[in-house]
Scaffold this motif. Structure first.
Motif, PDB file in Angstrom:
ATOM      1  N   SER A   9       0.859  -1.179   0.000  1.00  0.00           N
ATOM      2  CA  SER A   9       0.000   0.000   0.000  1.00  0.00           C
ATOM      3  C   SER A   9       0.896   1.230   0.000  1.00  0.00           C
ATOM      4  N   TYR A  11       1.983   5.393   0.839  1.00  0.00           N
ATOM      5  CA  TYR A  11       2.115   6.150   2.075  1.00  0.00           C
ATOM      6  C   TYR A  11       0.754   6.505   2.678  1.00  0.00           C
ATOM      7  N   ASN A  12       0.697   6.572   3.992  1.00  0.00           N
ATOM      8  CA  ASN A  12      -0.443   7.233   4.617  1.00  0.00           C
ATOM      9  C   ASN A  12      -0.174   8.743   4.612  1.00  0.00           C
ATOM     10  N   GLU A  13      -1.094   9.514   5.139  1.00  0.00           N
ATOM     11  CA  GLU A  13      -0.977  10.977   5.076  1.00  0.00           C
ATOM     12  C   GLU A  13       0.270  11.482   5.793  1.00  0.00           C
ATOM     13  N   TYR A  14       0.610  10.870   6.916  1.00  0.00           N
ATOM     14  CA  TYR A  14       1.764  11.300   7.710  1.00  0.00           C
ATOM     15  C   TYR A  14       3.051  11.198   6.908  1.00  0.00           C
ATOM     16  N   SER A  16       3.358  10.649   3.627  1.00  0.00           N
ATOM     17  CA  SER A  16       3.260  11.366   2.352  1.00  0.00           C
ATOM     18  C   SER A  16       3.731  12.806   2.518  1.00  0.00           C
ATOM     19  N   GLU A 339       8.723   0.611   7.504  1.00  0.00           N
ATOM     20  CA  GLU A 339       7.527   1.221   8.058  1.00  0.00           C
ATOM     21  C   GLU A 339       6.568   1.695   6.977  1.00  0.00           C
ATOM     22  N   SER A 340       7.093   2.385   5.957  1.00  0.00           N
ATOM     23  CA  SER A 340       6.205   2.930   4.931  1.00  0.00           C
ATOM     24  C   SER A 340       6.994   3.187   3.645  1.00  0.00           C
ATOM     25  N   PRO A 341       6.407   2.837   2.497  1.00  0.00           N
ATOM     26  CA  PRO A 341       5.122   2.175   2.298  1.00  0.00           C
ATOM     27  C   PRO A 341       5.126   0.757   2.885  1.00  0.00           C
ATOM     28  N   THR A 342       3.959   0.255   3.201  1.00  0.00           N
ATOM     29  CA  THR A 342       3.876  -1.090   3.746  1.00  0.00           C
ATOM     30  C   THR A 342       4.014  -2.119   2.629  1.00  0.00           C
ATOM     31  N   THR A 365       2.800  -0.117  -3.775  1.00  0.00           N
ATOM     32  CA  THR A 365       3.712   0.696  -2.966  1.00  0.00           C
ATOM     33  C   THR A 365       3.980   2.039  -3.640  1.00  0.00           C
TER      34      THR A 365
END
Length: 407
Positions: A9, A11-14, A16, A339-342, A365
């Motif tokens: 998936s 990035y989340n908002e944080y 990104s 940690e990110s992207p997962t 990703t």
């Protein structure tokens, strides 16, 4: 049923927001990020869980930056430090901001280390340090050193309250140590006890509330602790007629001393303020991860092509969607978890590299060259020291850097 599922998936908002900031204003290299907003949240949580008369002592090894230590001391209004390395002692005693701080050793030092520290520091500052003693043999060595230099050493006795990592295990042993200290008042002074108990955070609990099980384990450790204090007071009351350091706790257990504690008055915490993954435990659920490694993506390749297996490499992503894309990063083999992207993972056939890391993931990703992969370190001290500095974030924006020191 056994075909791998797509785990990727974006990035989340944080992350990104941070990725955008690094691409626009970053350094184009791997960096350690310190989120000051989250750090301050953790500091507030810490202060709420260590009310007076408990004292907070900063674990220096876990937070190896003088600027970071200054930030924490200002927020928590503490002047107490726990130090684990001889070089750190010399550095702190030579810094005007920390030279008058209350320093307690976090582990017993070889007497040769005392000799080196003594050479590099002024005698009056050296004599204010609380040295940790774990055996009668070490106490004898320290006494001979103090006699040779004609100085007085302030001593804290390490006691075993269940961890079984050394220290005095019985009151008759500590009483013999207290007897020796009493006999040499010009060279030795008793300053208290230290009982470390991180094992209680791992207490087995098959049924019921984990925190209740930990509280019971803390109670058992405190009972052992109290036995040493009570026995010492009974046989050597003159040594207990001042405020002593009765140190305990750690990042995983510190908040349990807020209540039902009549023994420990000095609690040490370090890693809980930045939350590496080794401290993902139920007792720190209130704390937020505050530091990461960010490494730029150098290359993106479609699929996963393995040397000598080129002719069948097209099959890999057909079977496993998490092999749809290969990323090469600036640096790698970090002491950290992705940690990110997962959904990113190391390619076991290639192996790891500290020069160009190789990661696989699905197209979800969604990384491109110059984007960043974010890692969450497993511990703080080694990662910060190796990277040399931390990049500071406020509201996702870079506001400066702090230098780190090598333990």
């Amino acid at each position: 049923m056994i075909k791998p599922q797509d785990e990727g998936s974006a990035y989340n908002e944080y992350f990104s927001k941070i990725n955008k900031e690094l691409k626009e204003n970053g350094f184009g290299k791997p960096v350690v990020l310190l989120d000051l907003d989250r750090l301050d949240t953790n500091l507030n949580t810490l202060s709420n869980n260590i009310p007076p008369p408990l004292h907070y002592r900063i674990v220096v090894k876990s937070l190896p930056s003088l600027d970071l230590l200054r930030h924490i001391t200002k927020s928590t209004k503490t002047n107490r430090l726990m130090v684990f390395h001889s070089g750190d002692i010399v550095m702190l005693l030579s810094d005007p901001d920390f030279s008058s701080f209350d320093i307690l050793l976090g582990k017993p030092m070889p007497v040769r280390a005392l000799e080196e520290i003594y050479k590099k520091t002024k005698s009056e500052k050296f004599q204010k340090i609380h040295w940790l003693v774990d055996t009668e043999t070490r106490l004898t060595q320290y006494l001979e050193f103090a006699k040779t230099k004609n100085i007085k050493l302030h001593l804290v006795l390490e006691i075993d309250v269940g961890l079984h990592r050394g220290g005095f295990t019985q009151t008759k042993e500590t009483n013999l140590a207290l007897e020796m200290i009493t006999n040499y008042p010009n060279h030795l002074e008793f300053d208290g006890f230290m009982g470390y108990e991180p094992h209680v955070a791992s207490v087995p609990n098959l049924l019921g509330d984990k925190n209740i099980a930990i509280e019971k384990a803390i109670g058992s450790s405190l009972s052992l602790y109290e036995g040493f204090v009570t026995s010492g007071k009974e046989f050597y009351p003159s040594l207990f007629n001042k405020e002593l350091i009765l140190n305990g706790g750690g990042s995983k257990t510190y908040r349990f001393y807020k209540k039902n504690n009549k023994i420990v008055n000095d609690v040490s915490v370090g890693s809980a303020l930045v939350m590496p993954t080794d401290f993902d435990v139920s007792t720190l659920a209130e704390h937020k991860p505050a530091f990461y490694i960010a490494a730029p993506v150098l290359k993106r390749l479609e699929g996963t092509t393995i040397p000598f297996l080129e002719f069948i490499s097209f099959l890999f992503p057909l079977w496993n969607p998490n092999l749809q894309v290969t990323y090469f990063t600036y640096g790698g083999a970090y002491l950290a978890k992705k940690e990110s992207p997962t959904g990113l993972f190391d390619n076991s056939l290639y192996g790891v590299s500290t020069n160009q890391g190789i990661l696989n993931g699905s197209r979800k990703t969604n990384l491109q060259p110059d984007d960043y992969v974010f890692y969450r370190p497993t511990q703080s001290e080694k990662v910060m020291a190796e990277m040399g500095e931390v990049v500071l974030l406020r509201n996702g924006k870079i506001i400066g850097t702090w230098k780190c020191f090598i333990n």
